[in-house]
Scaffold this motif. Structure first.
Motif, short mmCIF file in Angstrom:
data_model
loop_
_atom_site.label_atom_id
_atom_site.label_comp_id
_atom_site.label_asym_id
_atom_site.label_seq_id
_atom_site.Cartn_x
_atom_site.Cartn_y
_atom_site.Cartn_z
N LEU A 1 9.24 4.91 -2.24
CA LEU A 1 10.07 4.30 -1.20
C LEU A 1 9.28 4.08 0.08
CD1 LEU A 1 12.98 3.41 -0.43
CD2 LEU A 1 13.35 5.74 0.39
N LEU A 2 8.33 4.96 0.35
CA LEU A 2 7.54 4.87 1.58
C LEU A 2 6.28 4.03 1.41
CD1 LEU A 2 7.70 8.64 2.62
CD2 LEU A 2 9.14 6.78 3.45
N ALA A 3 5.89 3.77 0.16
CA ALA A 3 4.60 3.14 -0.09
C ALA A 3 4.51 1.74 0.50
CB ALA A 3 4.33 3.10 -1.59
N VAL A 4 5.50 0.89 0.23
CA VAL A 4 5.43 -0.50 0.69
C VAL A 4 5.48 -0.61 2.21
CG1 VAL A 4 6.56 -2.76 0.61
CG2 VAL A 4 6.33 -1.39 -1.48
N PRO A 5 6.44 0.06 2.91
CA PRO A 5 6.42 -0.02 4.37
C PRO A 5 5.12 0.48 4.98
CG PRO A 5 8.50 0.89 3.60
CD PRO A 5 7.60 0.82 2.41
N LEU A 6 4.57 1.57 4.44
CA LEU A 6 3.31 2.08 4.96
C LEU A 6 2.17 1.08 4.74
CD1 LEU A 6 3.41 5.84 3.91
CD2 LEU A 6 3.45 4.92 6.22
N PHE A 7 2.16 0.45 3.58
CA PHE A 7 1.09 -0.51 3.30
C PHE A 7 1.18 -1.70 4.25
CE2 PHE A 7 -0.45 -4.32 1.13
CZ PHE A 7 -1.76 -3.95 0.88
N VAL A 8 2.39 -2.21 4.48
CA VAL A 8 2.56 -3.36 5.38
C VAL A 8 2.15 -2.98 6.80
CG1 VAL A 8 4.25 -4.91 6.42
CG2 VAL A 8 4.38 -4.39 3.97
N MET A 9 2.56 -1.79 7.25
CA MET A 9 2.22 -1.36 8.60
C MET A 9 0.72 -1.16 8.77
SD MET A 9 3.68 1.95 10.66
CE MET A 9 2.95 3.10 9.51
N PHE A 10 0.09 -0.52 7.79
CA PHE A 10 -1.35 -0.27 7.89
C PHE A 10 -2.14 -1.57 7.73
CE2 PHE A 10 -0.10 3.97 7.89
CZ PHE A 10 -1.18 4.80 8.12
N ALA A 11 -1.63 -2.51 6.96
CA ALA A 11 -2.31 -3.80 6.83
C ALA A 11 -2.33 -4.54 8.17
CB ALA A 11 -1.61 -4.65 5.77
N LYS A 12 -1.23 -4.48 8.91
CA LYS A 12 -1.18 -5.12 10.22
C LYS A 12 -2.11 -4.43 11.22
CE LYS A 12 3.49 -7.02 9.82
NZ LYS A 12 4.87 -7.06 10.39
#
Length: 293
Positions: A136-147
């Protein structure tokens, strides 16, 4: 009456004494047997394995370490490149341990010693993060860290691990800090130590077993973690950790199972060696006899 009581006590001592050794032998068997078979397969050539897959020993003429050479050799030379992956995993795991302890030690000490509004519920709030599944946390964290430009490198992965390990580390060390007598800190204050000096010179040496246990736990999490490593490093093969490399071996049709077992041994042995190296500090109670009052 006395004889009956004595006989019952004697029976319980013998029964639980025997049950303890049976339990230890059972747990040792189910733990050591799979590792032994994995180690056995890693030093056996594939043709000998195919001829006798159920053999529980390896003949001297069949013993080989070519599987380990293949696993550790760089990919440019036809190997699997596990040596670089080991270095990547070690860098991430050690960095995670150091930064996690740097954040968790003052947090755990503050919760165990300081009084503030909601202090009794802070530990539960810290552990609430584990109510959410990692997927559940993986996708939001990936998007945030990508930015932020932190995806695809080991630094971003270590930060994610720190966010995962700090709450449980605070909880573990807070329980240990509460067992340290306050009289020791009061004695240090009478000797002129500030709170920071007390923590550095008194509390941390006494809490060394807890620091080692927590650090080892954090190290194992960072060393073995796969989901976030896959998500953040899939596009950067040079930064792959050893868990990603092992998954690549498991999914490779052309990779023999003996090479896969060698990779599994390479993944497991560092943690086992680290545990045995820290065993004394993990089991030794340094606070024993510290309070002279």
């Amino acid at each position: 009456m006395t004889r009956t009581q004595f006989s019952r006590t004697q029976f319980e001592e013998r029964f639980f004494g025997a049950a303890r050794w049976v339990t230890i032998a059972f747990l040792a068997a189910i733990t050591i047997a799979p590792f032994y078979y994995m180690l056995l397969l890693s030093v056996k050539p594939i043709d000998a394995l195919l001829l006798d897959p159920g053999s529980l020993w390896v003949a001297a003429k069949d013993f080989t370490v070519d599987t380990y050479r293949s696993v550790l050799k760089p990919t440019a030379e036809g190997g699997q490149g596990f040596l670089r992956m080991l270095l990547n995993s070690a860098a991430v795991a050690l960095g995670t341990v150091l930064l996690t302890l740097a954040a968790a030690v003052p947090g755990a000490y503050a919760i165990s010693r300081l009084r503030f509004f909601g202090s009794r519920h802070v530990s539960a709030l810290f552990l609430a993060v584990y109510l959410f599944p990692a997927t559940l946390l993986a996708v939001p964290l990936f998007v945030m860290f990508a930015k932020l430009g932190l995806s695809g490198n080991l630094v971003g992965l270590a930060i994610v691990y720190i966010a995962q390990t700090v709450p449980v580390s605070i909880y573990m060390m807070r329980n240990y800090f509460t067992t340290i007598p306050r009289s020791i800190e009061e004695a240090a204050a009478l000797d002129g130590c500030s709170r920071l000096q007390t923590v550095r010179k008194v509390i941390l040496p006494l809490a060394l077993p807890s620091l080692m246990a927590t650090g080892l736990y954090v190290f194992m999490i960072a060393w073995n973690e796969f989901l976030f490593a896959l998500l953040f490093l899939a596009a950067s093969p040079d930064d792959w950790t050893v868990s990603l490399g092992l998954q690549q071996l498991a999914g490779g049709i052309e990779v023999s199972k003996t090479v896969l077992m060698a990779g599994s041994v390479v993944l497991t042995v560092p943690v086992v060696l680290l545990f045995f190296a820290a065993e004394r500090l993990l089991t030794e109670g340094l606070t024993s006899g510290a309070d002279k009052s």
